[in-house]
Scaffold this motif. Structure first.
Motif, PDB file in Angstrom:
ATOM      1  N   GLU A 290      -4.471 -11.324   4.233  1.00 58.53           N
ATOM      2  CA  GLU A 290      -3.852 -11.944   2.880  1.00 58.53           C
ATOM      3  C   GLU A 290      -3.260 -11.314   1.487  1.00 58.53           C
ATOM      4  O   GLU A 290      -2.028 -11.515   1.044  1.00 58.53           O
ATOM      5  CB  GLU A 290      -4.743 -13.284   2.660  1.00 58.53           C
ATOM      6  N   ILE A 291      -4.274 -10.672   0.834  1.00 59.68           N
ATOM      7  CA  ILE A 291      -3.625  -9.518  -0.070  1.00 59.68           C
ATOM      8  C   ILE A 291      -2.493  -8.502  -0.233  1.00 59.68           C
ATOM      9  O   ILE A 291      -1.848  -8.344  -0.863  1.00 59.68           O
ATOM     10  CB  ILE A 291      -4.515  -8.522  -0.276  1.00 59.68           C
ATOM     11  N   LYS A 292      -2.582  -8.568   1.532  1.00 61.74           N
ATOM     12  CA  LYS A 292      -0.640  -7.690   1.735  1.00 61.74           C
ATOM     13  C   LYS A 292       0.154  -8.708   1.427  1.00 61.74           C
ATOM     14  O   LYS A 292       1.023  -8.414   0.975  1.00 61.74           O
ATOM     15  CB  LYS A 292      -1.096  -6.903   2.614  1.00 61.74           C
ATOM     16  N   ALA A 293       0.144  -9.595   2.009  1.00 62.55           N
ATOM     17  CA  ALA A 293       0.957 -11.226   1.790  1.00 62.55           C
ATOM     18  C   ALA A 293       1.354 -10.926   0.321  1.00 62.55           C
ATOM     19  O   ALA A 293       1.743 -11.687   0.188  1.00 62.55           O
ATOM     20  CB  ALA A 293       1.123 -12.235   2.468  1.00 62.55           C
ATOM     21  N   GLN A 294       0.277 -10.634  -0.666  1.00 59.45           N
ATOM     22  CA  GLN A 294       0.851 -11.559  -2.140  1.00 59.45           C
ATOM     23  C   GLN A 294       1.259  -9.902  -2.614  1.00 59.45           C
ATOM     24  O   GLN A 294       2.244  -9.572  -4.012  1.00 59.45           O
ATOM     25  CB  GLN A 294      -0.640 -11.063  -2.586  1.00 59.45           C
ATOM     26  N   SER A 295       1.579  -8.529  -2.252  1.00 61.67           N
ATOM     27  CA  SER A 295       1.551  -7.243  -2.773  1.00 61.67           C
ATOM     28  C   SER A 295       3.431  -7.019  -3.526  1.00 61.67           C
ATOM     29  O   SER A 295       3.323  -6.667  -4.752  1.00 61.67           O
ATOM     30  CB  SER A 295       1.638  -6.461  -1.668  1.00 61.67           C
ATOM     31  N   PRO A 296       3.797  -8.265  -2.809  1.00 61.99           N
ATOM     32  CA  PRO A 296       4.958  -8.277  -3.087  1.00 61.99           C
ATOM     33  C   PRO A 296       6.200  -8.684  -3.878  1.00 61.99           C
ATOM     34  O   PRO A 296       6.676  -8.713  -5.535  1.00 61.99           O
ATOM     35  CB  PRO A 296       6.003  -8.847  -2.292  1.00 61.99           C
ATOM     36  N   TYR A 297       5.019  -9.654  -4.729  1.00 61.62           N
ATOM     37  CA  TYR A 297       4.557 -10.376  -5.648  1.00 61.62           C
ATOM     38  C   TYR A 297       4.005 -10.040  -6.862  1.00 61.62           C
ATOM     39  O   TYR A 297       3.563 -10.495  -8.199  1.00 61.62           O
ATOM     40  CB  TYR A 297       4.169 -11.679  -5.632  1.00 61.62           C
ATOM     41  N   ASN A 298       3.029  -8.833  -7.199  1.00 60.83           N
ATOM     42  CA  ASN A 298       2.042  -8.287  -7.723  1.00 60.83           C
ATOM     43  C   ASN A 298       1.769  -6.467  -7.586  1.00 60.83           C
ATOM     44  O   ASN A 298       1.728  -5.509  -6.664  1.00 60.83           O
ATOM     45  CB  ASN A 298       0.340  -8.459  -6.888  1.00 60.83           C
ATOM     46  N   GLU A 299       2.871  -5.869  -8.166  1.00 67.95           N
ATOM     47  CA  GLU A 299       2.491  -4.484  -8.858  1.00 67.95           C
ATOM     48  C   GLU A 299       1.546  -3.909  -7.909  1.00 67.95           C
ATOM     49  O   GLU A 299       1.278  -3.157  -7.917  1.00 67.95           O
ATOM     50  CB  GLU A 299       3.389  -4.082  -9.233  1.00 67.95           C
ATOM     51  N   ALA A 300       0.357  -4.441  -9.312  1.00 70.90           N
ATOM     52  CA  ALA A 300      -0.888  -4.161  -9.394  1.00 70.90           C
ATOM     53  C   ALA A 300      -0.956  -3.467  -7.489  1.00 70.90           C
ATOM     54  O   ALA A 300      -2.277  -2.681  -7.387  1.00 70.90           O
ATOM     55  CB  ALA A 300      -1.811  -4.627 -10.160  1.00 70.90           C
ATOM     56  N   TYR A 301      -1.073  -4.876  -6.884  1.00 71.58           N
ATOM     57  CA  TYR A 301      -1.692  -4.787  -5.555  1.00 71.58           C
ATOM     58  C   TYR A 301      -1.122  -3.347  -4.428  1.00 71.58           C
ATOM     59  O   TYR A 301      -0.998  -2.937  -3.925  1.00 71.58           O
ATOM     60  CB  TYR A 301      -1.195  -5.915  -4.936  1.00 71.58           C
ATOM     61  N   ARG A 302       0.620  -3.531  -4.792  1.00 73.87           N
ATOM     62  CA  ARG A 302       1.551  -2.817  -4.199  1.00 73.87           C
ATOM     63  C   ARG A 302       0.849  -1.611  -4.454  1.00 73.87           C
ATOM     64  O   ARG A 302       1.168  -0.795  -3.671  1.00 73.87           O
ATOM     65  CB  ARG A 302       3.146  -3.342  -4.419  1.00 73.87           C
ATOM     66  N   GLU A 303       0.842  -0.941  -5.370  1.00 73.98           N
ATOM     67  CA  GLU A 303       0.247   0.860  -5.570  1.00 73.98           C
ATOM     68  C   GLU A 303      -0.944   0.619  -5.454  1.00 73.98           C
ATOM     69  O   GLU A 303      -0.920   2.095  -4.830  1.00 73.98           O
ATOM     70  CB  GLU A 303       0.328   0.963  -7.649  1.00 73.98           C
ATOM     71  N   GLN A 304      -1.805  -0.373  -5.405  1.00 72.90           N
ATOM     72  CA  GLN A 304      -3.379   0.127  -4.514  1.00 72.90           C
ATOM     73  C   GLN A 304      -2.813  -0.059  -2.970  1.00 72.90           C
ATOM     74  O   GLN A 304      -3.558   1.272  -2.231  1.00 72.90           O
ATOM     75  CB  GLN A 304      -4.303  -0.681  -4.897  1.00 72.90           C
ATOM     76  N   LEU A 305      -1.776  -0.303  -2.724  1.00 67.61           N
ATOM     77  CA  LEU A 305      -2.319  -0.391  -0.925  1.00 67.61           C
ATOM     78  C   LEU A 305      -1.135   0.903  -1.062  1.00 67.61           C
ATOM     79  O   LEU A 305      -1.513   1.023   0.332  1.00 67.61           O
ATOM     80  CB  LEU A 305      -1.317  -1.883  -0.988  1.00 67.61           C
ATOM     81  N   ALA A 306      -0.236   1.421  -1.352  1.00 65.52           N
ATOM     82  CA  ALA A 306       0.242   2.211  -1.277  1.00 65.52           C
ATOM     83  C   ALA A 306       0.062   3.582  -1.343  1.00 65.52           C
ATOM     84  O   ALA A 306      -0.018   4.186  -0.750  1.00 65.52           O
ATOM     85  CB  ALA A 306       1.865   1.850  -2.611  1.00 65.52           C
ATOM     86  N   GLU A 307      -0.983   3.521  -2.547  1.00 65.84           N
ATOM     87  CA  GLU A 307      -1.397   4.666  -3.004  1.00 65.84           C
ATOM     88  C   GLU A 307      -3.097   4.846  -1.146  1.00 65.84           C
ATOM     89  O   GLU A 307      -2.557   5.897  -0.776  1.00 65.84           O
ATOM     90  CB  GLU A 307      -2.672   4.468  -3.646  1.00 65.84           C
ATOM     91  N   PHE A 308      -3.702   4.114  -0.805  1.00 62.38           N
ATOM     92  CA  PHE A 308      -3.607   4.148   0.484  1.00 62.38           C
ATOM     93  C   PHE A 308      -3.256   4.747   1.793  1.00 62.38           C
ATOM     94  O   PHE A 308      -3.596   5.529   2.731  1.00 62.38           O
ATOM     95  CB  PHE A 308      -4.732   2.682   0.842  1.00 62.38           C
ATOM     96  N   ASP A 309      -1.546   3.987   1.676  1.00 63.20           N
ATOM     97  CA  ASP A 309      -1.066   4.356   2.779  1.00 63.20           C
ATOM     98  C   ASP A 309      -0.881   5.766   2.481  1.00 63.20           C
ATOM     99  O   ASP A 309      -1.138   6.882   3.462  1.00 63.20           O
ATOM    100  CB  ASP A 309       0.265   3.715   2.650  1.00 63.20           C
ATOM    101  N   ARG A 310      -0.617   6.695   1.600  1.00 68.69           N
ATOM    102  CA  ARG A 310      -0.321   7.862   0.817  1.00 68.69           C
ATOM    103  C   ARG A 310      -2.008   8.499   1.087  1.00 68.69           C
ATOM    104  O   ARG A 310      -1.248   9.858   2.066  1.00 68.69           O
ATOM    105  CB  ARG A 310      -0.310   8.235  -0.589  1.00 68.69           C
ATOM    106  N   THR A 311      -2.489   7.818   1.193  1.00 64.21           N
ATOM    107  CA  THR A 311      -3.922   8.667   1.800  1.00 64.21           C
ATOM    108  C   THR A 311      -3.854   9.493   3.196  1.00 64.21           C
ATOM    109  O   THR A 311      -4.673  10.005   3.502  1.00 64.21           O
ATOM    110  CB  THR A 311      -5.628   8.517   0.654  1.00 64.21           C
ATOM    111  N   LEU A 312      -3.842   8.037   3.441  1.00 66.65           N
ATOM    112  CA  LEU A 312      -3.817   8.327   5.626  1.00 66.65           C
ATOM    113  C   LEU A 312      -2.805   8.923   5.296  1.00 66.65           C
ATOM    114  O   LEU A 312      -2.981  10.131   6.195  1.00 66.65           O
ATOM    115  CB  LEU A 312      -3.646   6.643   5.930  1.00 66.65           C
TER     116      LEU A 312
END
Length: 209
Positions: free
Chosen positions: A104-126
C-alpha cells in the motif's frame, strides 16, 4: 530522540501497520502499540506521512545491518544466501499483513516523493549488494566471463520485487521463485560444468533460523 525511543516507535509502527494497513492507520493506532503517548508522536513527527517516511528509512538501515555480513565461503554461496534471505518468508505471523501494508505504501510512492526516495534507496541497496557479489564471482572465476554484473543485478532485483508483489496480491508463495533463482545462478551464471553444490537444498530456506 534516543535510540530506545526510536526503536519503540518504529516497532509500534510495524505492529500498527500489520493490524490496520496503510489506509486506515492513524497516529492513535501507533500510540496504542507504543509505550509513548500520541502527544510524543506528534512532538517528533508532523503526522502519519512523516512518521512512515522515517519508518521506511529505519527499515532500510536495519536491512543494511542485517545483511552487512553474508554467510558463505565463495561468491556463489554468498549470492545464494543473500537471495535466500530475500525470498524466504518470515516466520512472523504478521508478516503477510506487513507485506500488504508495504505494498500500500508503494502504491502511494508516485504521489509522495519522500516515500519514492526511500523505496528507490532500498532498490539501489539491493542492486549494489547483488552486483558486488556477482563482480566478486567474476573475479574469482565462479561466474561466466560474459555475465554483466549490473544487468544481472537489475534482473534479480526486478524478480525479487515481482515475487513480493505476487505473494501479496495473488497469494503466490515466493518459495517457488526462490527455487528458480537458485537454478538460474547455477545453470546460467556459472560456467558450464560447474557444480551446483553451493545452492541451498530445497528445505534450507524453510529450516533457516
Amino acid at each position: 530522540m534516543t535510540d530506545e525511543t526510536i526503536d519503540d516507535l518504529m516497532d509500534a509502527t510495524y505492529r500498527a501497520l500489520c493490524k490496520h494497513g496503510y489506509a486506515e492507520l492513524t497516529m492513535q493506532d501507533i500510540a496504542e502499540e507504543s509505550t509513548k503517548s500520541k502527544g510524543t508522536l506528534h512532538y517528533h513527527f508532523e503526522g502519519k506521512r512523516d512518521l512512515l517516511e522515517s519508518f521506511l528509512e529505519y527499515l532500510l538501515d536495519r536491512f543494511e545491518e542485517r545483511t552487512e555480513t553474508i554467510p558463505g565461503e565463495t561468491p556463489a554461496e554468498r549470492l545464494h544466501a543473500f537471495l535466500d534471505e530475500l525470498l524466504t518468508p518470515s516466520d512472523d505471523e504478521s508478516a503477510e499483513e506487513f507485506r500488504t501494508a508495504i505494498l500500500e505504501i508503494k502504491a502511494q510512492s508516485p504521489y509522495n516523493e519522500a516515500y519514492r526516495e526511500q523505496l528507490a534507496e532500498f532498490d539501489r541497496t539491493l542492486h549494489d549488494r547483488i552486483e558486488e557479489l556477482i563482480a566478486d564471482g567474476l573475479e574469482s572465476g565462479a561466474f561466466r566471463e560474459d555475465v554483466d554484473p549490473d544487468e544481472t543485478a537489475d534482473f534479480l532485483v526486478t524478480l525479487f520485487h515481482g515475487a513480493q508483489t505476487r505473494a501479496t496480491a495473488v497469494d503466490r508463495p515466493p518459495e517457488r521463485t526462490r527455487q528458480y533463482v537458485h537454478a538460474y545462478i547455477d545453470e546460467t551464471l556459472r560456467p558450464d560444468g560447474a557444480s551446483g553444490e553451493d545452492a541451498p537444498t530445497e528445505n534450507n530456506g524453510e529450516n533457516r533460523e
